[in-house]
Design an enzyme around this catalytic site. Sequence first.
Site, PDB file in Angstrom:
ATOM      1  N   THR A   1       0.823  -1.216   0.000  1.00 27.03           N
ATOM      2  CA  THR A   1       0.000   0.000   0.000  1.00 27.03           C
ATOM      3  C   THR A   1       0.846   1.250   0.000  1.00 27.03           C
ATOM      4  O   THR A   1       0.462   2.278  -0.553  1.00 27.03           O
ATOM      5  CB  THR A   1      -0.921  -0.028   1.235  1.00 27.03           C
ATOM      6  OG1 THR A   1      -1.744  -1.186   1.127  1.00 27.03           O
ATOM      7  CG2 THR A   1      -1.790   1.197   1.333  1.00 27.03           C
TER       8      THR A   1
ATOM      9  N   TYR B   1      -8.040   0.834  -3.562  1.00 25.86           N
ATOM     10  CA  TYR B   1      -6.850   1.360  -4.257  1.00 25.86           C
ATOM     11  C   TYR B   1      -6.106   0.171  -4.848  1.00 25.86           C
ATOM     12  O   TYR B   1      -6.423  -0.985  -4.563  1.00 25.86           O
ATOM     13  CB  TYR B   1      -5.941   2.115  -3.278  1.00 25.86           C
ATOM     14  CG  TYR B   1      -5.459   1.239  -2.146  1.00 25.86           C
ATOM     15  CD1 TYR B   1      -6.206   1.134  -0.961  1.00 25.86           C
ATOM     16  CD2 TYR B   1      -4.307   0.471  -2.248  1.00 25.86           C
ATOM     17  CE1 TYR B   1      -5.800   0.300   0.067  1.00 25.86           C
ATOM     18  CE2 TYR B   1      -3.904  -0.364  -1.230  1.00 25.86           C
ATOM     19  CZ  TYR B   1      -4.651  -0.441  -0.069  1.00 25.86           C
ATOM     20  OH  TYR B   1      -4.256  -1.278   0.946  1.00 25.86           O
TER      21      TYR B   1
ATOM     22  N   THR C   1       1.475  -4.666   4.150  1.00 26.93           N
ATOM     23  CA  THR C   1       1.328  -4.969   5.585  1.00 26.93           C
ATOM     24  C   THR C   1       0.719  -6.345   5.832  1.00 26.93           C
ATOM     25  O   THR C   1       0.847  -6.880   6.919  1.00 26.93           O
ATOM     26  CB  THR C   1       0.434  -3.912   6.260  1.00 26.93           C
ATOM     27  OG1 THR C   1      -0.824  -3.881   5.579  1.00 26.93           O
ATOM     28  CG2 THR C   1       1.094  -2.543   6.218  1.00 26.93           C
ATOM     29  N   ASP C   2       0.059  -6.940   4.822  1.00 31.27           N
ATOM     30  CA  ASP C   2      -0.633  -8.208   5.070  1.00 31.27           C
ATOM     31  C   ASP C   2       0.320  -9.313   5.521  1.00 31.27           C
ATOM     32  O   ASP C   2      -0.005 -10.089   6.401  1.00 31.27           O
ATOM     33  CB  ASP C   2      -1.379  -8.676   3.807  1.00 31.27           C
ATOM     34  CG  ASP C   2      -2.597  -7.814   3.520  1.00 31.27           C
ATOM     35  OD1 ASP C   2      -3.260  -8.035   2.488  1.00 31.27           O
ATOM     36  OD2 ASP C   2      -2.869  -6.896   4.324  1.00 31.27           O
TER      37      ASP C   2
ATOM     38  N   LYS D   1      -0.081  -8.107  12.584  1.00 30.01           N
ATOM     39  CA  LYS D   1      -1.078  -7.143  12.100  1.00 30.01           C
ATOM     40  C   LYS D   1      -2.383  -7.482  12.799  1.00 30.01           C
ATOM     41  O   LYS D   1      -2.870  -8.605  12.705  1.00 30.01           O
ATOM     42  CB  LYS D   1      -1.221  -7.226  10.580  1.00 30.01           C
ATOM     43  CG  LYS D   1      -2.180  -6.173   9.995  1.00 30.01           C
ATOM     44  CD  LYS D   1      -2.165  -6.199   8.474  1.00 30.01           C
ATOM     45  CE  LYS D   1      -3.108  -5.146   7.887  1.00 30.01           C
ATOM     46  NZ  LYS D   1      -3.109  -5.162   6.393  1.00 30.01           N
TER      47      LYS D   1
ATOM     48  N   GLU E   1      -5.558 -30.825  26.709  1.00 30.55           N
ATOM     49  CA  GLU E   1      -6.823 -31.255  27.309  1.00 30.55           C
ATOM     50  C   GLU E   1      -7.052 -32.735  27.029  1.00 30.55           C
ATOM     51  O   GLU E   1      -6.459 -33.587  27.641  1.00 30.55           O
ATOM     52  CB  GLU E   1      -7.961 -30.372  26.788  1.00 30.55           C
ATOM     53  CG  GLU E   1      -7.875 -28.979  27.391  1.00 30.55           C
ATOM     54  CD  GLU E   1      -8.982 -28.071  26.893  1.00 30.55           C
ATOM     55  OE1 GLU E   1      -8.771 -26.847  26.932  1.00 30.55           O
ATOM     56  OE2 GLU E   1     -10.035 -28.568  26.438  1.00 30.55           O
TER      57      GLU E   1
HETATM   58  N1  DGL Z   1      -2.677  -5.923  -0.163  1.00 30.24           N
HETATM   59  C1  DGL Z   1      -2.049  -5.481   1.043  1.00 30.24           C
HETATM   60  C2  DGL Z   1      -0.572  -5.801   1.045  1.00 30.24           C
HETATM   61  O1  DGL Z   1       0.103  -5.509   0.072  1.00 30.24           O
HETATM   62  C3  DGL Z   1      -2.188  -4.026   1.242  1.00 30.24           C
HETATM   63  C4  DGL Z   1      -2.004  -3.738   2.674  1.00 30.24           C
HETATM   64  C5  DGL Z   1      -0.891  -2.790   2.911  1.00 30.24           C
HETATM   65  O2  DGL Z   1       0.202  -2.866   2.301  1.00 30.24           O
HETATM   66  O3  DGL Z   1      -1.102  -1.999   3.837  1.00 30.24           O
HETATM   67  O4  DGL Z   1      -0.100  -6.305   2.065  1.00 30.24           O
END
Ligand code: DGL
Length: 357
Positions: free
Chosen positions: A43, A56, A122-123, A195, A316
Site C-alpha cells: 500500500t 486502491y 502490511t498483510d 497485524k 486437554e
Molecule cells: N494488499 C495489502 C498488502 O500488500 C495491502 C495492505 C498494505 O500494504 O497496507 O499487504
Amino acid sequence: MNKNHNPKPMLKYLMATLILFASLLSFGQTQKPVIAILATGGTIAGSAQSSVQASYNPGILSVEQIISSVPAVNEIATLEAIQVCNISSQNMEEQIWLQLWKTIDSLFANKLCDGVVITHGTDTMEETAYFLNLTVRHPNPVVLTGSMRPASALSADGPFNLYNAVALASSKEAYGKGVMVAMNDLFFCANDVTKSHTTNTAAFTCPNYGPLGQMRDGKPSFFRENLFIHTTRSQFELKGVDKLPGTEILYAYAFASDLPFYSLIEQGTKGIVIAGAGHGNYNRPFATAMEHASKKGIVVVRSTRIPSGGVDKAAEEYNSIFPVSYNKNPQKARILLMLALTQTKDTKKIQEFFEKY
Ligand code: DGL
C-alpha cells in the site's frame, strides 16, 4: 611573564592544537549512514483515483517515487534504492524471500550499507520480518515498514512511516536488535509483531509483550529488550538453500473437517501447524489425522488462533506428543518450523527451537 619568553613556539603549539582539534572535529563529524531501501510493493506504493476513497491498487509507485515523497529523509541518511519487486504482499513468494535474504546478506557482507529498510505490504509484513530475523546473520539494522493508506490518500501514513524506518535503521541503538517493524510512530520485534487491524493506521501490535519502542523527532526510545534469539545468534543457514520445506497451516473450528490433512500428506508436505481453538485444541478427526501425519514423517506443531497467551505443553483431551509454538502465532510458527525442517525432523530438537526463537 618571563621576559626571555618567546611567544612564537607557544603560538605554533596553539595553532597545532587548534588544527588537530579541528581535524578531530571534522573527522568526528558523523558521516550520514548509508541506508539501502529495498522496495517490494504494498500500500505504501499504492494509488487510487481519489484521495479519500477506500479501495486502491497496491504496488504502483516505484521506490524512487516513494522516496521522493519524503525529502526530509535525505537529511538523515544517504539512500540507495533497490526495486526488488512491486507486489501486494498477500502475493509474497518464497523466491522473493530468498532474493531479499541474498541481497541483504551481500549488502552487509560487502559493507555496502549500514542498514536496510524494506518497504512492504502490511498483510504479510510480519512473516517476511520474522523470516529475515531468523536468517540474516548480521547485526546491522533491518527495518520493515509500509502503510495502511495508499500514497495517493489524504494524510497518507507511508511517508512518515518511511522517515521513521530510515531514522531507526540509521540509529546506533538499532544495531544488534534484530529485524524490526516500524509503523505508526512505534517499532516492534520481528519475533512477535502481528497485524491486528485490517484498515486502521495503528494496525500493528505485539499482543504478548507490547511494542519494542517509539520514534519521536527521528530518535528511537526503547521500552524493553528483545530476549529472543535472532540474526547473529541464529543457527539457521540459508547458503545453498533454494527451496524451503513445504509447511502449511490448518485452522481448527467447530466440526472442522480433517480432509485437508490427507491432501497435504498426499502432496508431500513436510510440516503442518495447527491454528488450534483455545489453548491449541482441536476435534477428534484432527487428532486422528495429526497422529496419521506424524506416522508419515510430517512434523505437526500446535499453535493457536487466539491472538495472545500462546500454547505450552499442557493439553486437554489428548496426550500432547506434538511440539508447541509457545508465543508464536500460526504464521510465525510456520516460518520457524519451515527453517527447523532444513536442519532436523527430530521433534525434541524442534521443540527446543520454539523455546529459543
Ligand atoms: N494488499 C495489502 C498488502 O500488500 C495491502 C495492505 C498494505 O500494504 O497496507 O499487504
